[in-house]
Design a protein around this motif. Structure first.
Motif, short mmCIF file in Angstrom:
data_model
loop_
_atom_site.label_atom_id
_atom_site.label_comp_id
_atom_site.label_asym_id
_atom_site.label_seq_id
_atom_site.Cartn_x
_atom_site.Cartn_y
_atom_site.Cartn_z
N PHE A 1 0.84 -1.20 0.00
CA PHE A 1 0.00 0.00 0.00
C PHE A 1 0.88 1.25 0.00
CE2 PHE A 1 -3.22 2.99 1.19
CZ PHE A 1 -4.43 2.40 0.83
N ALA A 2 2.01 1.19 0.71
CA ALA A 2 2.93 2.31 0.74
C ALA A 2 3.44 2.65 -0.66
CB ALA A 2 4.11 2.00 1.66
N GLY A 3 3.66 1.62 -1.47
CA GLY A 3 4.10 1.85 -2.85
C GLY A 3 3.05 2.59 -3.67
N ILE A 4 1.77 2.26 -3.42
CA ILE A 4 0.68 2.94 -4.13
C ILE A 4 0.61 4.41 -3.71
CG2 ILE A 4 -1.83 3.02 -4.44
CD1 ILE A 4 -1.83 -0.05 -3.96
N VAL A 5 0.74 4.66 -2.40
CA VAL A 5 0.70 6.04 -1.90
C VAL A 5 1.89 6.83 -2.44
CG1 VAL A 5 0.92 7.45 0.19
CG2 VAL A 5 -0.61 5.47 0.17
N GLU A 6 3.05 6.19 -2.49
CA GLU A 6 4.25 6.86 -3.01
C GLU A 6 4.07 7.23 -4.48
OE1 GLU A 6 9.09 6.13 -3.49
OE2 GLU A 6 7.82 4.61 -2.56
N LYS A 7 3.46 6.33 -5.25
CA LYS A 7 3.19 6.61 -6.66
C LYS A 7 2.26 7.82 -6.80
CE LYS A 7 0.45 4.85 -10.53
NZ LYS A 7 -0.43 3.77 -11.01
N HIS A 8 1.20 7.83 -5.98
CA HIS A 8 0.26 8.94 -6.03
C HIS A 8 0.96 10.25 -5.70
CE1 HIS A 8 -2.75 11.69 -4.29
NE2 HIS A 8 -3.58 11.18 -5.17
N ALA A 9 1.79 10.24 -4.64
CA ALA A 9 2.50 11.45 -4.23
C ALA A 9 3.47 11.91 -5.30
CB ALA A 9 3.23 11.21 -2.91
N SER A 10 4.15 10.96 -5.95
CA SER A 10 5.13 11.30 -6.97
C SER A 10 4.48 11.96 -8.17
CB SER A 10 5.88 10.04 -7.41
OG SER A 10 6.81 10.33 -8.44
N VAL A 11 3.37 11.40 -8.64
CA VAL A 11 2.68 11.97 -9.79
C VAL A 11 2.10 13.34 -9.43
CG1 VAL A 11 0.77 11.69 -11.42
CG2 VAL A 11 2.18 9.72 -10.80
N SER A 12 1.50 13.45 -8.24
CA SER A 12 0.94 14.73 -7.80
C SER A 12 2.04 15.78 -7.69
CB SER A 12 0.25 14.57 -6.44
OG SER A 12 -0.84 13.68 -6.53
N ARG A 13 3.20 15.37 -7.16
CA ARG A 13 4.32 16.29 -7.02
C ARG A 13 4.77 16.79 -8.39
NH1 ARG A 13 7.38 13.02 -4.96
NH2 ARG A 13 6.73 13.30 -2.79
N ALA B 1 10.51 21.79 -6.87
CA ALA B 1 10.26 20.49 -6.22
C ALA B 1 10.03 20.66 -4.72
CB ALA B 1 11.43 19.56 -6.48
N ALA B 2 10.86 21.47 -4.06
CA ALA B 2 10.68 21.70 -2.63
C ALA B 2 9.35 22.41 -2.35
CB ALA B 2 11.85 22.52 -2.08
N THR B 3 9.00 23.35 -3.22
CA THR B 3 7.73 24.07 -3.07
C THR B 3 6.55 23.13 -3.24
OG1 THR B 3 8.76 26.09 -3.91
CG2 THR B 3 6.36 26.02 -3.93
N ALA B 4 6.65 22.20 -4.19
CA ALA B 4 5.59 21.22 -4.41
C ALA B 4 5.39 20.36 -3.16
CB ALA B 4 5.92 20.35 -5.61
N ASN B 5 6.50 19.97 -2.52
CA ASN B 5 6.39 19.17 -1.29
C ASN B 5 5.65 19.94 -0.20
OD1 ASN B 5 7.68 16.82 -2.17
ND2 ASN B 5 9.71 17.62 -1.72
N ILE B 6 5.96 21.24 -0.07
CA ILE B 6 5.29 22.07 0.93
C ILE B 6 3.80 22.17 0.62
CG2 ILE B 6 5.11 24.39 1.91
CD1 ILE B 6 7.55 22.84 2.85
N LEU B 7 3.47 22.39 -0.65
CA LEU B 7 2.05 22.52 -1.02
C LEU B 7 1.29 21.22 -0.79
CD1 LEU B 7 2.21 24.71 -4.27
CD2 LEU B 7 1.62 25.40 -1.94
N LEU B 8 1.93 20.08 -1.04
CA LEU B 8 1.28 18.80 -0.75
C LEU B 8 1.03 18.65 0.75
CD1 LEU B 8 3.18 16.35 -3.15
CD2 LEU B 8 0.78 17.04 -3.29
N ALA B 9 1.97 19.13 1.56
CA ALA B 9 1.78 19.09 3.01
C ALA B 9 0.62 20.00 3.43
CB ALA B 9 3.07 19.51 3.72
#
Length: 220
Positions: free
Chosen positions: A118-130, A153-161
């Protein structure tokens, strides 16, 4: 061999995904079983495997649909004349007022912490969203709407948070004042994202609006 009608096959897949969605909302990703999903979809477990090989495969299909929706939403944000207002609108309707998104988002993170698949699925979702956000940020920077000194990339991580945090707020505080929260999110994002010159002008405009009633009363 019996031929498969692709239209009917796709419709049945969507029926199963709808049933799984209801089960996940009710019992969580960990609690909902394939038996529960089959009962909700009114099919046998053997019939299910003609469409999905496992519960994780169902979740991955749901994630793919969610990513398609996110791509459309981020496309609207990047095309909007005011990207911060468009992002605030997305946070309001996609996070603060979207109960199912709140429940599934937090439950997905919890399940990812204990289930490597499941972690792999969540990581895929986060990667594409990022990556979608990185493209959006780069476009906005070239248009002069986002501070060019920010790393995309760093800004995208903040916005996802921020997006994840916005989804958690109504669960943590059921009496949350959404309008007040949106106003604070607008200030937060403006101060973080706007180019320095744009931010200074924005502060001056807000200050003038804030002081206007006070100045008017003094004249009286």
């Amino acid at each position: 061999m019996r031929k498969v009608d692709p239209v009917k096959h796709e419709q049945k897949r969507r029926d199963i995904l709808d049933a799984a969605f209801r089960c996940f909302i009710k019992d969580g990703f960990h609690g909902a079983s394939t038996t529960d999903i089959c009962a909700a979809a009114k099919i046998s477990p053997g019939h299910l495997y003609h469409y999905f090989s496992s519960k994780e495969a169902i979740v991955e299909a749901m994630v793919d649909m969610g990513l398609e929706s996110a791509a459309r939403e981020f496309g609207k944000i990047s095309a909007a004349p005011d990207f911060i207002e468009a992002l605030i609108d997305y946070l309001e309707h996609g996070s603060l007022r979207h109960r199912t998104a709140q429940v599934l988002s937090l439950d997905a993170l919890a399940e990812a912490a204990r289930n490597p698949q499941f972690a792999g699925i969540v990581e895929k979702h986060a990667s594409v969203s990022r990556n979608l956000l990185v493209d959006f940020i780069g476009t906005a920077q070239r248009q002069g709407q986002i501070d060019p000194d920010l790393d995309p990339a760093a800004t995208a991580n903040i916005l996802l948070a921020v997006i994840d945090g916005a989804r958690a707020m109504p669960i943590r505080t059921p009496t949350l004042d959404i309008e007040q929260s949106l106003a604070h999110l607008r200030t937060l994002l403006s101060r973080f994202l706007k180019p320095p010159r744009e931010m200074s002008a924005h502060i001056r405009r807000v200050t003038r609006r804030t002081n206007a009633p006070l100045n008017a009363s003094r004249k009286k």
